[in-house]
Write a protein that holds these residues in place. Structure first.
Motif, PDB file in Angstrom:
ATOM      1  N   ALA A   1       7.665   6.863 -10.488  1.00  0.00           N
ATOM      2  CA  ALA A   1       8.249   7.112  -9.172  1.00  0.00           C
ATOM      3  C   ALA A   1       9.764   7.293  -9.285  1.00  0.00           C
ATOM      4  O   ALA A   1      10.390   6.945 -10.288  1.00  0.00           O
ATOM      5  CB  ALA A   1       7.918   5.963  -8.222  1.00  0.00           C
ATOM      6  N   VAL A   2      10.339   7.836  -8.219  1.00  0.00           N
ATOM      7  CA  VAL A   2      11.785   8.077  -8.122  1.00  0.00           C
ATOM      8  C   VAL A   2      12.341   7.195  -7.014  1.00  0.00           C
ATOM      9  O   VAL A   2      11.736   7.076  -5.937  1.00  0.00           O
ATOM     10  CB  VAL A   2      12.070   9.559  -7.824  1.00  0.00           C
ATOM     11  CG1 VAL A   2      13.537   9.780  -7.461  1.00  0.00           C
ATOM     12  CG2 VAL A   2      11.682  10.433  -9.008  1.00  0.00           C
TER      13      VAL A   2
ATOM     14  N   GLU B   1       0.840  -1.200   0.000  1.00  0.00           N
ATOM     15  CA  GLU B   1       0.000   0.000   0.000  1.00  0.00           C
ATOM     16  C   GLU B   1       0.878   1.256   0.000  1.00  0.00           C
ATOM     17  O   GLU B   1       0.599   2.222  -0.722  1.00  0.00           O
ATOM     18  CB  GLU B   1      -0.902  -0.016   1.228  1.00  0.00           C
ATOM     19  CG  GLU B   1      -1.870   1.142   1.320  1.00  0.00           C
ATOM     20  CD  GLU B   1      -2.696   1.092   2.597  1.00  0.00           C
ATOM     21  OE1 GLU B   1      -3.385   2.095   2.875  1.00  0.00           O
ATOM     22  OE2 GLU B   1      -2.638   0.074   3.328  1.00  0.00           O
ATOM     23  N   MET B   2       1.949   1.223   0.792  1.00  0.00           N
ATOM     24  CA  MET B   2       2.858   2.369   0.845  1.00  0.00           C
ATOM     25  C   MET B   2       3.577   2.567  -0.482  1.00  0.00           C
ATOM     26  O   MET B   2       3.683   3.688  -0.984  1.00  0.00           O
ATOM     27  CB  MET B   2       3.892   2.174   1.961  1.00  0.00           C
ATOM     28  CG  MET B   2       4.815   3.377   2.143  1.00  0.00           C
ATOM     29  SD  MET B   2       6.246   3.054   3.209  1.00  0.00           S
ATOM     30  CE  MET B   2       7.339   2.172   2.065  1.00  0.00           C
ATOM     31  N   LEU B   3       4.044   1.495  -1.071  1.00  0.00           N
ATOM     32  CA  LEU B   3       4.770   1.594  -2.333  1.00  0.00           C
ATOM     33  C   LEU B   3       3.885   2.190  -3.430  1.00  0.00           C
ATOM     34  O   LEU B   3       4.338   3.002  -4.237  1.00  0.00           O
ATOM     35  CB  LEU B   3       5.272   0.214  -2.761  1.00  0.00           C
ATOM     36  CG  LEU B   3       6.329  -0.433  -1.862  1.00  0.00           C
ATOM     37  CD1 LEU B   3       6.574  -1.875  -2.286  1.00  0.00           C
ATOM     38  CD2 LEU B   3       7.626   0.351  -1.889  1.00  0.00           C
ATOM     39  N   ALA B   4       2.642   1.798  -3.443  1.00  0.00           N
ATOM     40  CA  ALA B   4       1.727   2.245  -4.499  1.00  0.00           C
ATOM     41  C   ALA B   4       1.468   3.745  -4.455  1.00  0.00           C
ATOM     42  O   ALA B   4       1.107   4.339  -5.470  1.00  0.00           O
ATOM     43  CB  ALA B   4       0.408   1.472  -4.408  1.00  0.00           C
ATOM     44  N   MET B   5       1.636   4.364  -3.284  1.00  0.00           N
ATOM     45  CA  MET B   5       1.351   5.796  -3.166  1.00  0.00           C
ATOM     46  C   MET B   5       2.610   6.655  -3.264  1.00  0.00           C
ATOM     47  O   MET B   5       2.527   7.879  -3.312  1.00  0.00           O
ATOM     48  CB  MET B   5       0.639   6.086  -1.839  1.00  0.00           C
ATOM     49  CG  MET B   5       1.533   5.926  -0.624  1.00  0.00           C
ATOM     50  SD  MET B   5       0.708   6.436   0.917  1.00  0.00           S
ATOM     51  CE  MET B   5      -0.625   5.264   1.010  1.00  0.00           C
ATOM     52  N   ALA B   6       3.780   6.035  -3.322  1.00  0.00           N
ATOM     53  CA  ALA B   6       5.033   6.779  -3.235  1.00  0.00           C
ATOM     54  C   ALA B   6       5.397   7.479  -4.543  1.00  0.00           C
ATOM     55  O   ALA B   6       5.456   6.850  -5.594  1.00  0.00           O
ATOM     56  CB  ALA B   6       6.165   5.842  -2.824  1.00  0.00           C
TER      57      ALA B   6
ATOM     58  N   LEU C   1      17.015  -6.463  -1.186  1.00  0.00           N
ATOM     59  CA  LEU C   1      15.691  -6.246  -0.593  1.00  0.00           C
ATOM     60  C   LEU C   1      14.778  -5.478  -1.542  1.00  0.00           C
ATOM     61  O   LEU C   1      13.608  -5.821  -1.735  1.00  0.00           O
ATOM     62  CB  LEU C   1      15.840  -5.481   0.724  1.00  0.00           C
ATOM     63  CG  LEU C   1      14.547  -5.059   1.413  1.00  0.00           C
ATOM     64  CD1 LEU C   1      13.767  -6.282   1.896  1.00  0.00           C
ATOM     65  CD2 LEU C   1      14.845  -4.121   2.586  1.00  0.00           C
ATOM     66  N   VAL C   2      15.314  -4.413  -2.144  1.00  0.00           N
ATOM     67  CA  VAL C   2      14.541  -3.644  -3.118  1.00  0.00           C
ATOM     68  C   VAL C   2      14.718  -4.342  -4.463  1.00  0.00           C
ATOM     69  O   VAL C   2      15.617  -4.040  -5.246  1.00  0.00           O
ATOM     70  CB  VAL C   2      15.004  -2.180  -3.174  1.00  0.00           C
ATOM     71  CG1 VAL C   2      14.144  -1.379  -4.144  1.00  0.00           C
ATOM     72  CG2 VAL C   2      14.952  -1.553  -1.780  1.00  0.00           C
ATOM     73  N   ASP C   3      13.855  -5.294  -4.718  1.00  0.00           N
ATOM     74  CA  ASP C   3      13.999  -6.169  -5.882  1.00  0.00           C
ATOM     75  C   ASP C   3      13.016  -5.766  -6.982  1.00  0.00           C
ATOM     76  O   ASP C   3      12.326  -4.743  -6.895  1.00  0.00           O
ATOM     77  CB  ASP C   3      13.802  -7.629  -5.484  1.00  0.00           C
ATOM     78  CG  ASP C   3      12.452  -7.890  -4.828  1.00  0.00           C
ATOM     79  OD1 ASP C   3      11.597  -6.975  -4.798  1.00  0.00           O
ATOM     80  OD2 ASP C   3      12.239  -9.017  -4.339  1.00  0.00           O
ATOM     81  N   GLU C   4      12.964  -6.583  -8.017  1.00  0.00           N
ATOM     82  CA  GLU C   4      12.068  -6.326  -9.151  1.00  0.00           C
ATOM     83  C   GLU C   4      10.621  -6.159  -8.689  1.00  0.00           C
ATOM     84  O   GLU C   4       9.920  -5.216  -9.098  1.00  0.00           O
ATOM     85  CB  GLU C   4      12.161  -7.473 -10.152  1.00  0.00           C
ATOM     86  CG  GLU C   4      11.298  -7.291 -11.385  1.00  0.00           C
ATOM     87  CD  GLU C   4      12.062  -6.711 -12.560  1.00  0.00           C
ATOM     88  OE1 GLU C   4      11.428  -5.943 -13.321  1.00  0.00           O
ATOM     89  OE2 GLU C   4      13.258  -7.008 -12.719  1.00  0.00           O
ATOM     90  N   ALA C   5      10.184  -7.062  -7.805  1.00  0.00           N
ATOM     91  CA  ALA C   5       8.794  -7.017  -7.353  1.00  0.00           C
ATOM     92  C   ALA C   5       8.493  -5.719  -6.626  1.00  0.00           C
ATOM     93  O   ALA C   5       7.451  -5.085  -6.859  1.00  0.00           O
ATOM     94  CB  ALA C   5       8.499  -8.220  -6.458  1.00  0.00           C
ATOM     95  N   MET C   6       9.395  -5.307  -5.728  1.00  0.00           N
ATOM     96  CA  MET C   6       9.162  -4.073  -4.974  1.00  0.00           C
ATOM     97  C   MET C   6       9.174  -2.856  -5.892  1.00  0.00           C
ATOM     98  O   MET C   6       8.326  -1.967  -5.774  1.00  0.00           O
ATOM     99  CB  MET C   6      10.205  -3.913  -3.859  1.00  0.00           C
ATOM    100  CG  MET C   6       9.922  -2.715  -2.961  1.00  0.00           C
ATOM    101  SD  MET C   6      11.127  -2.492  -1.613  1.00  0.00           S
ATOM    102  CE  MET C   6      10.757  -3.931  -0.599  1.00  0.00           C
ATOM    103  N   ILE C   7      10.112  -2.820  -6.807  1.00  0.00           N
ATOM    104  CA  ILE C   7      10.206  -1.674  -7.720  1.00  0.00           C
ATOM    105  C   ILE C   7       8.954  -1.564  -8.578  1.00  0.00           C
ATOM    106  O   ILE C   7       8.423  -0.472  -8.806  1.00  0.00           O
ATOM    107  CB  ILE C   7      11.469  -1.802  -8.595  1.00  0.00           C
ATOM    108  CG1 ILE C   7      12.722  -1.604  -7.739  1.00  0.00           C
ATOM    109  CG2 ILE C   7      11.445  -0.797  -9.743  1.00  0.00           C
ATOM    110  CD1 ILE C   7      14.022  -1.926  -8.439  1.00  0.00           C
ATOM    111  N   ARG C   8       8.436  -2.693  -9.043  1.00  0.00           N
ATOM    112  CA  ARG C   8       7.252  -2.667  -9.914  1.00  0.00           C
ATOM    113  C   ARG C   8       5.972  -2.332  -9.145  1.00  0.00           C
ATOM    114  O   ARG C   8       4.963  -1.969  -9.757  1.00  0.00           O
ATOM    115  CB  ARG C   8       7.104  -4.005 -10.635  1.00  0.00           C
ATOM    116  CG  ARG C   8       8.248  -4.329 -11.585  1.00  0.00           C
ATOM    117  CD  ARG C   8       8.299  -3.373 -12.757  1.00  0.00           C
ATOM    118  NE  ARG C   8       9.562  -3.487 -13.503  1.00  0.00           N
ATOM    119  CZ  ARG C   8       9.824  -2.846 -14.621  1.00  0.00           C
ATOM    120  NH1 ARG C   8       8.908  -2.036 -15.154  1.00  0.00           N
ATOM    121  NH2 ARG C   8      10.994  -2.975 -15.224  1.00  0.00           N
ATOM    122  N   LYS C   9       6.008  -2.433  -7.831  1.00  0.00           N
ATOM    123  CA  LYS C   9       4.851  -2.045  -7.027  1.00  0.00           C
ATOM    124  C   LYS C   9       4.793  -0.534  -6.804  1.00  0.00           C
ATOM    125  O   LYS C   9       3.772  -0.014  -6.346  1.00  0.00           O
ATOM    126  CB  LYS C   9       4.868  -2.784  -5.695  1.00  0.00           C
ATOM    127  CG  LYS C   9       4.532  -4.265  -5.836  1.00  0.00           C
ATOM    128  CD  LYS C   9       4.705  -5.020  -4.537  1.00  0.00           C
ATOM    129  CE  LYS C   9       4.410  -6.512  -4.746  1.00  0.00           C
ATOM    130  NZ  LYS C   9       4.658  -7.312  -3.533  1.00  0.00           N
TER     131      LYS C   9
END
Length: 342
Positions: free
Chosen positions: A251-252, A217-222, A238-246
């Motif tokens: 985003a920056v 939810e946080m990633l989607a609003m950033a 930790l900041v992987d493909e999945a997290m970046i695509r969320k």
């Protein structure tokens, strides 16, 4: 960058300590702190092999009980180095909050206590992150390169440039640096949200907590994701493909923590296909080598890992590291022991 300094004392009845790297700001404080406490030896080489050789019987550093690892000294103290240290070495005081360059497990096995300097560089590193946020959003680094190339008009294109005001900053790992960054961006104002395993004690009410069940939810609003987690085995990539695509499209991503916390290949792919509009990086996985693909991307603001490198922060860090080592030699309580050595 090596300071050649004669031993402050030659009294063999007091301990010896070795400074690995150049004291740029705290030589006078060093003399005051160790007067009558320890004989201070400053290396005339930044070779770990030279240090090990000098610690052998008859060597210049024979019998040393402690080592100060200056940030401009040995970049790494891995297992082979730690295991080669003589049994006289009981303490390592490292400058900087991060200590992933030291093999702590090897130190523990050898009975060496390790201290660091957490918090000293918080302000300097937070200011670096703030610069990266502003530059990435406003594309200032692109404009500067174009201006230097004589392309004045091209540097003034409006498209793609955004103000930080009223945008949302997501902080991954709110600690001392992240909190200071939150305070800085609150002046714009930016909305600040953060993710930790648990709420950060002392965080102001305007720092909105998103726990383990609300990370997506946080990633989607950033609009901006700023990374501030330490490098450990469990945070590599930790900041992987999945997290970046969320993250929302456009985003920056900002990283002033450690390069290996972010999956660099996934980040570059997201820059190339414009899922990320820009990145601001002060750290890289294979420092001092920088991925040449990043150098070719105009939407990447890059700095050479200088987050806490200011004269003010460095003096504080040198004094703190020297004080830690002095207190360890004296057998006093040291609050700055790394968690694994407490």
């Amino acid at each position: 960058m090596v300071l050649n300094m004669q031993p402050m004392r030659t009294d063999s009845t007091i301990p010896r300590i070795v400074i690995c790297g150049n004291l740029e700001f705290a030589s006078a404080e060093c003399e005051s702190l160790f007067k009558g406490v320890a004989e201070v030896l400053v290396m005339n080489s930044l070779s770990s092999a030279d240090l090990i050789e000098g610690m052998q019987p008859g060597g210049r550093y024979e019998g040393a009980v402690g080592i100060l690892r200056q940030w401009n000294g040995f970049s790494h103290m891995q297992r082979a180095f730690i295991e080669a240290l003589p049994s006289s070495v009981k303490y390592i005081s490292s400058l900087g909050a991060g200590y992933d360059m030291i093999d702590i497990d090897a130190c523990k096995e050898k009975g060496i206590i390790v201290a660091h300097t957490p918090g000293v560089g918080n302000d300097a590193t937070a200011v670096t992150a703030l610069y990266l946020i502003i530059s990435a959003l406003r594309r200032f680094s692109v404009a500067e390169r174009q201006l230097r190339a004589g392309l004045f008009d091209a540097s003034r294109v409006t498209q793609g440039r955004r103000d930080p005001t009223v945008r949302t900053l997501a902080i991954l790992g709110l600690g001392g640096i992240g909190l200071r960054l939150a305070e800085l961006v609150h002046a714009f104002p930016m909305r600040v949200v953060y993710h930790n395993r648990r709420p950060f004690v002392g965080a102001p009410e305007w720092c909105e907590y998103y726990g383990p069940g609300r990370l997506d939810e946080m990633l989607a609003m950033a609009d901006v994701l700023s990374v501030h987690v330490p490098l450990r085995k469990d945070t590599v990539g930790l900041v992987d493909e999945a997290m970046i695509r969320k993250l929302k499209k456009g985003a920056v991503l900002i990283n002033t923590a450690r390069g290996k916390v972010v999956d660099e290949e996934a980040m570059i792919r997201a820059l190339e296909d414009e899922h990320l509009s820009a990145v601001g990086l002060d750290v890289f996985p294979d420092e001092p080598t920088v991925n040449p693909r990043l150098l070719e991307l105009p939407n990447a603001t890059l700095l050479p890992h200088l987050g806490s490198i200011s004269s003010d922060a460095q003096k504080l860090m040198e004094v703190r590291g020297l004080t830690n080592l002095r207190d360890l030699v004296l057998g006093l309580n040291v609050a700055d022991l790394v968690p694994e050595c407490r």
